[in-house]
Design an enzyme around this catalytic site. Sequence first.
Site, short mmCIF file in Angstrom:
data_model
loop_
_atom_site.label_atom_id
_atom_site.label_comp_id
_atom_site.label_asym_id
_atom_site.label_seq_id
_atom_site.Cartn_x
_atom_site.Cartn_y
_atom_site.Cartn_z
N TYR A 40 0.81 -1.17 0.37
CA TYR A 40 0.63 -0.53 0.12
C TYR A 40 0.90 1.28 0.03
CZ TYR A 40 -3.87 2.80 0.67
OH TYR A 40 -5.33 3.31 0.61
N LYS A 95 -20.34 -20.46 -10.22
CA LYS A 95 -20.04 -20.59 -10.60
C LYS A 95 -18.48 -20.21 -11.24
CE LYS A 95 -20.47 -20.72 -15.15
NZ LYS A 95 -21.64 -20.97 -16.30
#
Length: 760
Positions: A40, A95
């Site tokens: 970060y 899925k």
Amino acid sequence: MSKQSKRIEALVYHAKPTPGKIKVVPTKKYASQRDLSLAYSPGVAEPCLEIEKEVENVYKYTAKGNLVAVISNGTAVLGLGNIGPEASKPVMEGKGLLFKIFADIDVFDIEVDTEDIDTFIETVKNIAPTFGGINLEDIKAPEAFEIERRLKEELDIPVMHDDQHGTAIISAAALMNALEIAKKKIDEVRIVVSGAGAAAISCTRLYQACGAKRENIVMLDSKGIIRSDRENLTSQKAEFSTHRKIDTLDEAMEKADVFIGLSMADIVTPAMLKSMEKNPIVFAMANPNPEIKYQLALDTRDDIIMATGRSDHPNQVNNVLGFPFIFRGALDVRATKINEAMKMAAVKALSRLAKEPVPEQVNLAYNETRLTFGRDYIIPKPFDPRLIAEVPPAVAKAAMESGVAKEPIDDWDRYKDSLLERLGSDNKLVRQLLGRARTNPKRVVFAEADQLNVLKAAQIAHDEGFAHPILLGRRDTIVNLMKEIEFDADVPIIDPKSDEELERKNRYAKAYWEKRKRQGVTIYSAEKKMRERNYYAAMMVNQGDADCLVTGYSRSYPTVVKPMLELIGMAPGISRVATTNVMMTQRGPMFLSDTSINIDPTAKDLARIARMTYRVTKMFGIEPVTAMISYSNFGSSENPRAKKVGEAVDYLHKAYPEMVIDGELQTDFALNSKMLKDIFPFSKLAGHRVNTLIFPSLDAANITYKLLKELNKAESIGPIMMGMAKPVHILQLGASVDEIVNMTAVSVIDAQEREKQQQK
């Protein structure tokens, strides 16, 4: 299992231990402050600036290139219909799970709360910069056609509506092969399509692209034949309207060569089948129940070539054969779209693969002697490990040749190797194991069925159809527990201490006494032992009242091994038993031996253990590549504990030159192929990927497998008993339900293999 019980099980599966089926995990180190400053602020600014300079760098510095969005508005979910975006989320997560386990593609599922086409499209376009590809899912027709068309035109990443194209690609591959077997030409056959939804329209379009003639196609919807003189037809239905003056499915089927079913159960009758041409091709793909029952169709026509959407029949048209691998190929060349050339490449790759020799691993998974191209095998099986190495390269090449690939591949061998590497992170072996056991269920005696976890495992084995449980223990306890978990099947319950079992108990005692009367066993002591469940269970297997045995959940391993060795004994030619554990690791299944029995094996013992493990690995359909592990490498230590490993290897090299085995080796060299090849290029393991480790002592093997299990959360199957005369398998104390289920499947497969050997 009752309907209510199944409902509860499904809800618990999705809710526990963590709600949902997928999660995000870090791919970079994050242990130190330095790591976090790179992940970060301030380090993250550098890739941001590079992407600002050149937007294509987003593929270099972020996960975009392996990230697909599965997007739905919940308007056409499975067989549930328009249930809304929130209710569709479990399906979309499912899925995502399939994308990950079959092709190692990461997924965010996105549920969009709108049925307005423009709003939906705008939403997808606005979030598209996040993703490398878009999989549209469960959107009702005709809106689905327009949504996909516009997104493909307006986005520069692959977009595919799998409900349309997945079934189309798989069924087209199957159809091309079926026509070859039937000796028919696609431009001549008459095709009946029952159904006019997104899948049916896409299938028929693809069949036309393969050569089918529009004038030879008849399509039906819920109102009957789609004729050109019908009013208010959508543009998609009008595309396949017929000029023939027919009104019913019966009329359409007469003299037809091909039936494609994407509609509803039981609408095709035997009379309709009989009216079709010679060698009819029938793809009855309605789920869960096809347009005509599989066995009824075979009984009606012995020349039929039949496919369904079901896994319990040959020739399953399963979308999982397509979408993971199509997106894999598209992502790997950074394709800007999935075009017709790429879909056709997938069709041809699947068609071609079905004609090639099938790996033994696939034969074993489906309990087939030898799967070969023919009426019962026109499309690859979902568990075929070759799919990831065949379909994505075909799709990637088509993307390059059609000009939509931004990052072409130049080393195809290296690319195929990288695809195969991706297979190691899932649990395909477990799925293959359960599927294989299901093909020929056996009678399994559970010696501790009055333990809740054991009973749950027996229930799963029964409901999944891969075992016929025999439950041993206190009858009242078992009955009460069965009520608690809604296990209402009619399965045998046996309490060895009950009066009902007196006759059989005495019969077992006499047989045991006859076998061991010269080893200090009296008839009285034999009768007393038969009150103990493990002795009783072992005698059930010995006497043919059960095919295999699972025990050990509530007792220490040595306590359980003793009666098994006394009653069952070792197989002919075996002088020492051993165990192996199969660990589901990120690099794939790893076999570790001996994890439970031999404390300090000799060189001869190690050689025997290696040979037994070799046979078990082959039983799983895996070609063994074995490293004999030590703290030293190829004679670098003169210590007897290291030298015995080298001696075992020397013996195996001479006696069994066909074995790919070497050592002694340190574990890192065994598992790091490059390091091994660089430092020890002479090794028989150089250029191979090790999948079996033989340890020099029980403490090394046991500690290693339990470390893997607890620290890496690697799923374990085992310990698998090797060298016993009959299929007897002993659990680790306190095994989980899943571990017991897997061991039950191993026991069934062990019994299947022994049965095959006896029949030879």
